[in-house]
Design a protein around this motif. Structure first.
Motif, PDB file in Angstrom:
ATOM      1  N   ARG A  59       0.829  -1.215   0.000  1.00  0.00           N
ATOM      2  CA  ARG A  59       0.000   0.000   0.000  1.00  0.00           C
ATOM      3  C   ARG A  59       0.860   1.260   0.000  1.00  0.00           C
ATOM      4  O   ARG A  59       0.576   2.225  -0.707  1.00  0.00           O
ATOM      5  CB  ARG A  59      -0.934   0.000   1.206  1.00  0.00           C
ATOM      6  CG  ARG A  59      -2.084  -0.953   1.036  1.00  0.00           C
ATOM      7  CD  ARG A  59      -3.049  -0.867   2.193  1.00  0.00           C
ATOM      8  NE  ARG A  59      -4.135  -1.803   1.974  1.00  0.00           N
ATOM      9  CZ  ARG A  59      -4.532  -2.692   2.865  1.00  0.00           C
ATOM     10  NH1 ARG A  59      -3.952  -2.768   4.049  1.00  0.00           N
ATOM     11  NH2 ARG A  59      -5.524  -3.508   2.596  1.00  0.00           N
ATOM     12  N   HIS A  62       2.625   1.819  -3.297  1.00  0.00           N
ATOM     13  CA  HIS A  62       1.728   2.453  -4.271  1.00  0.00           C
ATOM     14  C   HIS A  62       1.700   3.973  -4.093  1.00  0.00           C
ATOM     15  O   HIS A  62       1.738   4.713  -5.079  1.00  0.00           O
ATOM     16  CB  HIS A  62       0.313   1.876  -4.126  1.00  0.00           C
ATOM     17  CG  HIS A  62      -0.703   2.586  -4.950  1.00  0.00           C
ATOM     18  ND1 HIS A  62      -0.759   2.490  -6.324  1.00  0.00           N
ATOM     19  CD2 HIS A  62      -1.706   3.434  -4.599  1.00  0.00           C
ATOM     20  CE1 HIS A  62      -1.744   3.238  -6.768  1.00  0.00           C
ATOM     21  NE2 HIS A  62      -2.341   3.821  -5.741  1.00  0.00           N
ATOM     22  N   THR A  63       1.633   4.437  -2.846  1.00  0.00           N
ATOM     23  CA  THR A  63       1.527   5.886  -2.607  1.00  0.00           C
ATOM     24  C   THR A  63       2.879   6.587  -2.570  1.00  0.00           C
ATOM     25  O   THR A  63       2.995   7.737  -2.986  1.00  0.00           O
ATOM     26  CB  THR A  63       0.773   6.178  -1.294  1.00  0.00           C
ATOM     27  OG1 THR A  63       1.438   5.540  -0.215  1.00  0.00           O
ATOM     28  CG2 THR A  63      -0.666   5.708  -1.379  1.00  0.00           C
TER      29      THR A  63
END
Length: 143
Positions: A59, A62-63
């Motif tokens: 996660r 991804h950011t």
């Protein structure tokens, strides 16, 4: 079946990581131990302040992109940790893990880390129970 039985079968070993550990080191530990999550503990495994999993890394990848590898475990961990106790029933734990969409639950005894249970442990034990029931039914029918 209770969680204590699952722990008796699989063992109570838990790999922990300190909150100030780098994410790159975390990834290496996950790979080294062939596991999907580590309990975050500032004192080597007595207290639990978080849990960090492959999902957390992905996660943040991804950011944050590759920059996530420069961060610390404390920055990406889940700090609201769901836990269970040895006396909890396996069936209710399976439902809880499914409902909460979590794959790892630290097992606490008197507020201290005792073990960890994964969804894989839950599934394996349920399959073992079903196989035992099947074997008993086959034996009964063949008599």
């Amino acid at each position: 079946m209770r969680i204590a039985e699952v722990i008796r079968r699989k063992g109570a070993d838990v790999v922990t990581v300190a909150p100030d550990t780098g994410v790159a080191e975390l990834v290496a530990l996950l790979d080294e131990h062939k596991i999907g999550a580590l309990v975050v503990s500032p004192d080597g495994g007595t207290t639990v302040v978080g849990i960090v999993s492959e999902r957390d890394v992905v996660r943040h990848l991804h950011t944050d992109g590759a920059g996530v590898l420069e961060r610390t475990v404390a920055e990406i961990m889940t700090d609201e940790v769901q836990t269970c106790a040895p006396e909890d029933e396996l069936e209710s734990l399976a439902r809880r893990m499914t409902d909460l969409r979590v794959r790892h639950l630290p097992v606490l005894v008197d507020g201290h880390l005792h073990a960890i249970v994964s969804i894989g442990d839950v599934v394996k034990n349920r399959l073992d129970e079903l196989q035992d029931e099947r074997d008993q039914l086959v034996t009964y029918v063949q008599q």
